[in-house]
Design a protein around this motif. Structure first.
Motif: not given
Length: 173
Positions: A8-17, A84-93, A131-133
């Motif tokens: 099993d695994m646990v998913a932890l949603k990060i509040g302060d990205i 990832i650095k720059g003015k645009k956010l990465p699409g995902s990582f 997706n922003g999370g």
């Protein structure tokens, strides 16, 4: 993942990205971890296999640098940060971390009982931004079959304590 008993695994949603990604890409917070794989999607999709290529380092270099099967995050981090650095956010990582042999040894000793490091095939922490999370997902792989879930619970608790110690706010999914 590895052969063996996947648990099993646990998913932890990060509040302060923003705070988390600073600790991940700029600070040395995760430098003790090893990278199984990393993928960064910006204007292209970049995939890094963290496995050390046989023959790249000499035997002396491997011993002197304490280099094992995978590259450390300390080595891979600057490459990922550059992507990832720059003015645009990465699409995902996505980064799949694994505890190194020394960390597994300490963990097995802390687990107590009959647990030995050779009984633990892997202690994992997946970090996924899309997706922003941002989620952190724990995982373990054991070399033995057991109905005892205490080792998985201890790893989950260890990751949660690590996040708290580093002032990373999360909620359980």
């Amino acid at each position: 993942m590895d052969q063996g008993k996947q648990t099993d695994m646990v998913a932890l949603k990060i509040g302060d990205i923003k705070g988390f990604t600073s600790r991940l890409f700029v600070r040395d917070t995760f430098d003790e971890m090893y990278v199984r794989e990393a993928q960064v999607v910006t204007y292209n999709s970049f995939t890094i296999d963290g496995r050390i290529r046989p023959g790249f380092y000499t035997k002396d270099e491997l011993e002197a640098g304490n280099i094992g099967e995978f590259s450390s995050w300390k080595v891979i981090r600057p490459l990922c940060f550059a992507l990832i650095k720059g003015k645009k956010l990465p699409g995902s990582f996505h980064i799949e971390f694994a505890a190194g042999p020394e960390m597994v040894e300490r963990f097995a000793a802390r687990a107590g009982g009959n647990w030995r490091a050779d009984m633990i095939k892997g202690l994992y922490l997946g970090v996924r931004y899309e997706n922003g999370g941002l989620l952190c997902v724990t995982g373990t792989s054991l070399a033995v079959f057991t109905l005892d879930r205490s080792i998985e619970q201890l790893w989950d608790d260890t990751v949660k304590a690590f996040l708290k110690k580093n002032e990373i706010i999360y909620s359980e999914e």
